[in-house]
Scaffold this motif. Structure first.
Motif, PDB file in Angstrom:
ATOM      1  N   LEU A  21     -32.652   6.117  -5.836  1.00 33.59           N
ATOM      2  CA  LEU A  21     -32.150   7.057  -6.834  1.00 33.59           C
ATOM      3  C   LEU A  21     -30.872   7.738  -6.356  1.00 33.59           C
ATOM      4  O   LEU A  21     -29.856   7.771  -7.073  1.00 33.59           O
ATOM      5  N   TYR A  22     -30.900   8.277  -5.140  1.00 34.20           N
ATOM      6  CA  TYR A  22     -29.744   9.007  -4.637  1.00 34.20           C
ATOM      7  C   TYR A  22     -28.590   8.089  -4.259  1.00 34.20           C
ATOM      8  O   TYR A  22     -27.423   8.496  -4.309  1.00 34.20           O
ATOM      9  N   THR A  23     -28.862   6.840  -3.908  1.00 35.22           N
ATOM     10  CA  THR A  23     -27.777   5.893  -3.650  1.00 35.22           C
ATOM     11  C   THR A  23     -27.033   5.583  -4.945  1.00 35.22           C
ATOM     12  O   THR A  23     -25.801   5.652  -4.998  1.00 35.22           O
ATOM     13  N   VAL A  24     -27.775   5.269  -5.999  1.00 33.44           N
ATOM     14  CA  VAL A  24     -27.146   4.990  -7.295  1.00 33.44           C
ATOM     15  C   VAL A  24     -26.400   6.217  -7.800  1.00 33.44           C
ATOM     16  O   VAL A  24     -25.241   6.128  -8.230  1.00 33.44           O
ATOM     17  N   ALA A  25     -27.039   7.378  -7.737  1.00 25.34           N
ATOM     18  CA  ALA A  25     -26.395   8.611  -8.207  1.00 25.34           C
ATOM     19  C   ALA A  25     -25.142   8.916  -7.398  1.00 25.34           C
ATOM     20  O   ALA A  25     -24.108   9.305  -7.961  1.00 25.34           O
ATOM     21  N   GLY A  26     -25.217   8.741  -6.088  1.00 24.61           N
ATOM     22  CA  GLY A  26     -24.059   9.010  -5.235  1.00 24.61           C
ATOM     23  C   GLY A  26     -22.886   8.106  -5.557  1.00 24.61           C
ATOM     24  O   GLY A  26     -21.742   8.566  -5.656  1.00 24.61           O
ATOM     25  N   ILE A  30     -19.151   9.203  -7.270  1.00 31.23           N
ATOM     26  CA  ILE A  30     -17.870   8.879  -6.642  1.00 31.23           C
ATOM     27  C   ILE A  30     -17.017   7.966  -7.533  1.00 31.23           C
ATOM     28  O   ILE A  30     -15.820   8.208  -7.708  1.00 31.23           O
ATOM     29  N   LEU A  31     -17.622   6.950  -8.119  1.00 37.75           N
ATOM     30  CA  LEU A  31     -16.856   5.983  -8.898  1.00 37.75           C
ATOM     31  C   LEU A  31     -16.594   6.406 -10.338  1.00 37.75           C
ATOM     32  O   LEU A  31     -15.599   5.989 -10.928  1.00 37.75           O
ATOM     33  N   ARG A  32     -17.491   7.201 -10.925  1.00 40.59           N
ATOM     34  CA  ARG A  32     -17.347   7.629 -12.318  1.00 40.59           C
ATOM     35  C   ARG A  32     -17.594   9.133 -12.431  1.00 40.59           C
ATOM     36  O   ARG A  32     -18.551   9.561 -13.067  1.00 40.59           O
ATOM     37  N   PRO A  33     -16.750   9.945 -11.821  1.00 36.22           N
ATOM     38  CA  PRO A  33     -17.008  11.384 -11.756  1.00 36.22           C
ATOM     39  C   PRO A  33     -16.815  12.133 -13.073  1.00 36.22           C
ATOM     40  O   PRO A  33     -17.356  13.231 -13.234  1.00 36.22           O
ATOM     41  N   HIS A  34     -16.078  11.569 -14.022  1.00 39.37           N
ATOM     42  CA  HIS A  34     -15.713  12.322 -15.228  1.00 39.37           C
ATOM     43  C   HIS A  34     -16.917  12.915 -15.962  1.00 39.37           C
ATOM     44  O   HIS A  34     -16.923  14.093 -16.312  1.00 39.37           O
ATOM     45  N   VAL A  52     -17.350  14.699  -6.355  1.00 40.62           N
ATOM     46  CA  VAL A  52     -17.216  13.663  -5.320  1.00 40.62           C
ATOM     47  C   VAL A  52     -17.991  14.068  -4.065  1.00 40.62           C
ATOM     48  O   VAL A  52     -18.697  13.241  -3.467  1.00 40.62           O
ATOM     49  N   ALA A  53     -17.903  15.335  -3.684  1.00 37.67           N
ATOM     50  CA  ALA A  53     -18.648  15.810  -2.506  1.00 37.67           C
ATOM     51  C   ALA A  53     -20.153  15.686  -2.718  1.00 37.67           C
ATOM     52  O   ALA A  53     -20.876  15.329  -1.785  1.00 37.67           O
ATOM     53  N   THR A  54     -20.617  15.942  -3.934  1.00 41.32           N
ATOM     54  CA  THR A  54     -22.050  15.789  -4.185  1.00 41.32           C
ATOM     55  C   THR A  54     -22.449  14.323  -4.095  1.00 41.32           C
ATOM     56  O   THR A  54     -23.545  13.996  -3.631  1.00 41.32           O
ATOM     57  N   GLY A  55     -21.558  13.432  -4.502  1.00 44.24           N
ATOM     58  CA  GLY A  55     -21.846  12.003  -4.349  1.00 44.24           C
ATOM     59  C   GLY A  55     -21.982  11.609  -2.887  1.00 44.24           C
ATOM     60  O   GLY A  55     -22.893  10.862  -2.504  1.00 44.24           O
ATOM     61  N   VAL A  56     -21.086  12.120  -2.069  1.00 48.81           N
ATOM     62  CA  VAL A  56     -21.159  11.856  -0.623  1.00 48.81           C
ATOM     63  C   VAL A  56     -22.458  12.438  -0.058  1.00 48.81           C
ATOM     64  O   VAL A  56     -23.153  11.785   0.730  1.00 48.81           O
ATOM     65  N   ALA A  57     -22.806  13.643  -0.488  1.00 51.20           N
ATOM     66  CA  ALA A  57     -24.048  14.271  -0.018  1.00 51.20           C
ATOM     67  C   ALA A  57     -25.265  13.440  -0.406  1.00 51.20           C
ATOM     68  O   ALA A  57     -26.197  13.272   0.392  1.00 51.20           O
ATOM     69  N   GLU A  58     -25.265  12.907  -1.623  1.00 57.14           N
ATOM     70  CA  GLU A  58     -26.383  12.061  -2.061  1.00 57.14           C
ATOM     71  C   GLU A  58     -26.491  10.805  -1.203  1.00 57.14           C
ATOM     72  O   GLU A  58     -27.593  10.412  -0.802  1.00 57.14           O
ATOM     73  N   LEU A  59     -25.356  10.180  -0.913  1.00 54.36           N
ATOM     74  CA  LEU A  59     -25.376   8.968  -0.089  1.00 54.36           C
ATOM     75  C   LEU A  59     -25.838   9.267   1.334  1.00 54.36           C
ATOM     76  O   LEU A  59     -26.630   8.509   1.914  1.00 54.36           O
ATOM     77  N   LEU A  60     -25.357  10.368   1.897  1.00 56.55           N
ATOM     78  CA  LEU A  60     -25.783  10.742   3.251  1.00 56.55           C
ATOM     79  C   LEU A  60     -27.274  11.079   3.278  1.00 56.55           C
ATOM     80  O   LEU A  60     -27.987  10.687   4.212  1.00 56.55           O
ATOM     81  N   GLY A  61     -27.756  11.780   2.261  1.00 61.49           N
ATOM     82  CA  GLY A  61     -29.176  12.102   2.184  1.00 61.49           C
ATOM     83  C   GLY A  61     -30.026  10.854   2.048  1.00 61.49           C
ATOM     84  O   GLY A  61     -31.056  10.713   2.713  1.00 61.49           O
ATOM     85  N   ALA A  62     -29.588   9.927   1.200  1.00 63.41           N
ATOM     86  CA  ALA A  62     -30.337   8.677   1.006  1.00 63.41           C
ATOM     87  C   ALA A  62     -30.422   7.892   2.310  1.00 63.41           C
ATOM     88  O   ALA A  62     -31.487   7.377   2.670  1.00 63.41           O
TER      89      ALA A  62
END
Length: 138
Positions: A21-26, A30-34, A52-62
């Protein structure tokens, strides 16, 4: 107390689901932030950078959920993340934000808002920070 095999499998399954879930969301952040930028509350500065920072956080958490020494920290981080983004979820619902021509109604938003506490608990449980609802000591 030693964990039962069933208890360990439950944590593993939940960790797998959260990681996916968090990998896809992250990646999407990042890729579709709008679309995510549209639901950032007005009082949050620099919406694009925050998304973008929340996407990075999601990827790091995952990823962190799979690295035993940092797993509890990743779990706490993802739980804190779920709390931090709740105002955006509320704005999305209350302001009826239309994203890419799609307006999601209360049939989506109400369960989503009510499910948020589960998204706080789930990483804590899967990361071994809490054992609730089990009566086993953490």
């Amino acid at each position: 107390m030693k964990q039962t095999a069933s208890f360990s499998r439950t944590r593993l399954g939940l960790r797998m689901a959260l990681s996916a879930l968090y990998t896809v969301a992250g990646v999407m952040h990042i890729l579709r932030p709008h679309g995510f930028e549209l639901i950032v509350p007005g009082w949050v500065p620099y919406p694009h950078q925050v998304v973008v920072a929340t996407g990075v956080a999601e990827l790091l958490g995952a990823a962190g959920l799979w690295i035993a020494p940092v797993r509890p920290w990743a779990a706490v981080g993802l739980a804190a993340y779920a709390v931090a983004v709740y105002p955006a979820n509320i704005k999305h619902a209350v302001d009826h934000v239309v994203i890419d021509g799609v307006a999601l109604g209360w049939a989506y938003h109400l369960p989503r808002l009510l499910f948020q506490p589960v998204l706080v608990w789930a990483p804590l449980f899967s990361g071994g920070v809490v054992n609730w609802p089990s009566r086993r000591a953490a």
